[in-house]
Design a protein around this motif. Sequence first.
Motif, PDB file in Angstrom:
ATOM      1  N   ASN A 195       0.863  -1.181   0.000  1.00  0.00           N
ATOM      2  CA  ASN A 195       0.000   0.000   0.000  1.00  0.00           C
ATOM      3  C   ASN A 195       0.902   1.233   0.000  1.00  0.00           C
ATOM      4  N   ILE A 196       0.733   2.116  -0.984  1.00  0.00           N
ATOM      5  CA  ILE A 196       1.620   3.268  -1.133  1.00  0.00           C
ATOM      6  C   ILE A 196       1.567   4.182   0.090  1.00  0.00           C
ATOM      7  N   ASN A 197       0.406   4.315   0.705  1.00  0.00           N
ATOM      8  CA  ASN A 197       0.309   5.144   1.909  1.00  0.00           C
ATOM      9  C   ASN A 197       1.147   4.575   3.053  1.00  0.00           C
ATOM     10  N   ILE A 198       1.128   3.252   3.182  1.00  0.00           N
ATOM     11  CA  ILE A 198       1.941   2.600   4.210  1.00  0.00           C
ATOM     12  C   ILE A 198       3.427   2.753   3.880  1.00  0.00           C
ATOM     13  N   LEU A 199       3.755   2.634   2.599  1.00  0.00           N
ATOM     14  CA  LEU A 199       5.152   2.826   2.192  1.00  0.00           C
ATOM     15  C   LEU A 199       5.614   4.238   2.531  1.00  0.00           C
ATOM     16  N   ASN A 200       4.787   5.230   2.238  1.00  0.00           N
ATOM     17  CA  ASN A 200       5.162   6.617   2.528  1.00  0.00           C
ATOM     18  C   ASN A 200       5.346   6.851   4.025  1.00  0.00           C
ATOM     19  N   LYS A 201       4.458   6.287   4.842  1.00  0.00           N
ATOM     20  CA  LYS A 201       4.589   6.428   6.297  1.00  0.00           C
ATOM     21  C   LYS A 201       5.867   5.755   6.799  1.00  0.00           C
ATOM     22  N   THR A 202       6.176   4.606   6.204  1.00  0.00           N
ATOM     23  CA  THR A 202       7.378   3.879   6.609  1.00  0.00           C
ATOM     24  C   THR A 202       8.638   4.647   6.228  1.00  0.00           C
ATOM     25  N   MET A 203       8.642   5.219   5.040  1.00  0.00           N
ATOM     26  CA  MET A 203       9.790   6.014   4.615  1.00  0.00           C
ATOM     27  C   MET A 203       9.952   7.254   5.495  1.00  0.00           C
ATOM     28  N   ASP A 204       8.832   7.891   5.871  1.00  0.00           N
ATOM     29  CA  ASP A 204       8.898   9.040   6.782  1.00  0.00           C
ATOM     30  C   ASP A 204       9.541   8.650   8.103  1.00  0.00           C
ATOM     31  N   LEU A 205       9.163   7.494   8.611  1.00  0.00           N
ATOM     32  CA  LEU A 205       9.657   7.034   9.909  1.00  0.00           C
ATOM     33  C   LEU A 205      11.129   6.629   9.852  1.00  0.00           C
ATOM     34  N   ASN A 206      11.506   5.880   8.832  1.00  0.00           N
ATOM     35  CA  ASN A 206      12.815   5.225   8.817  1.00  0.00           C
ATOM     36  C   ASN A 206      13.918   5.973   8.084  1.00  0.00           C
ATOM     37  N   ILE A 207      13.559   6.915   7.206  1.00  0.00           N
ATOM     38  CA  ILE A 207      14.629   7.639   6.514  1.00  0.00           C
ATOM     39  C   ILE A 207      14.331   9.116   6.297  1.00  0.00           C
ATOM     40  N   ASN A 208      13.100   9.477   5.923  1.00  0.00           N
ATOM     41  CA  ASN A 208      12.842  10.879   5.558  1.00  0.00           C
ATOM     42  C   ASN A 208      13.101  11.848   6.704  1.00  0.00           C
ATOM     43  N   SER A 209      12.658  11.484   7.905  1.00  0.00           N
ATOM     44  CA  SER A 209      12.888  12.368   9.054  1.00  0.00           C
ATOM     45  C   SER A 209      14.384  12.522   9.327  1.00  0.00           C
ATOM     46  N   ALA A 210      15.136  11.448   9.150  1.00  0.00           N
ATOM     47  CA  ALA A 210      16.585  11.515   9.369  1.00  0.00           C
ATOM     48  C   ALA A 210      17.254  12.416   8.333  1.00  0.00           C
ATOM     49  N   ILE A 211      16.799  12.347   7.095  1.00  0.00           N
ATOM     50  CA  ILE A 211      17.365  13.206   6.053  1.00  0.00           C
ATOM     51  C   ILE A 211      17.116  14.678   6.380  1.00  0.00           C
ATOM     52  N   LEU A 212      15.912  14.999   6.835  1.00  0.00           N
ATOM     53  CA  LEU A 212      15.606  16.387   7.196  1.00  0.00           C
ATOM     54  C   LEU A 212      16.505  16.876   8.331  1.00  0.00           C
TER      55      LEU A 212
END
Length: 245
Positions: free
Chosen positions: A98-115
């Motif tokens: 599910n793309i929404n779940i993928l986006n939430k997972t990416m936010d949690l595991n990498i996107n926040s760290a990149i920011l």
Amino acid sequence: MQKVVFITASSSGFGFEIALDLSKKGYSVILNGRDIDRLKSAKAKLHNQDLHHIFCCDLTTDEMPKELDDFFTKHKLLPNIIIHSLGGKVINDKHPININILNKTMDLNINSAILINNYFIPKFQANKYIQKIIHISSSASLTGNASPCYSMSKAAVNIYIKNCARYYALDNIMFCAIVPNIIMHENSDWKIKQENDPQYYKKRVDEVPLKKFATPEDLTPYISSLCEIDSMHATGSLIELQGGV
């Protein structure tokens, strides 16, 4: 020079154990979490309590970059080391993806760290001494032996580290990751599985040559050694801590 370390998701679990170990070594620790009471309790357990700070913030929200800037500006803090402990599996992470779940997972595991990294990197570039950004990856990033979105997000962490290490090497910013197998602690998914599905839990434990999953205490010495060594030569490294798997 006082060594200052910012550890995400450090009010409990693996992140807290890293904080506790580094506080013993005289580091000033910036704890992070979403629950102020848990953060206060965690800080009270650290050595040299006056050295440490609390940054209460949900790192996955849109407001996080501003809250990050407000906090570090107000306290006039600049970490020498960032340890990204935030991560995990999102509910309903399964096939079909599910793309929404993928986006939430990416936010949690990498996107926040990149920011977070994007905020600190220009400040690190202005300094001459070695600064370190350490991520916690997962063996699932190499094998895919976990939920699909989680595995993909951790694989993205690995590539991000490899790419950043090359780009920022001459700025003396060391990017690396530890790549552990399953980590067992009180708040982990595997603690829940041990209680709810003991047969499957035992099966997975039996697959590990050491016949036990790693605990945070098993792994923190490796992270501490990365913090202590005054060298850039671990940059770009994915340090596998697999327990013989």
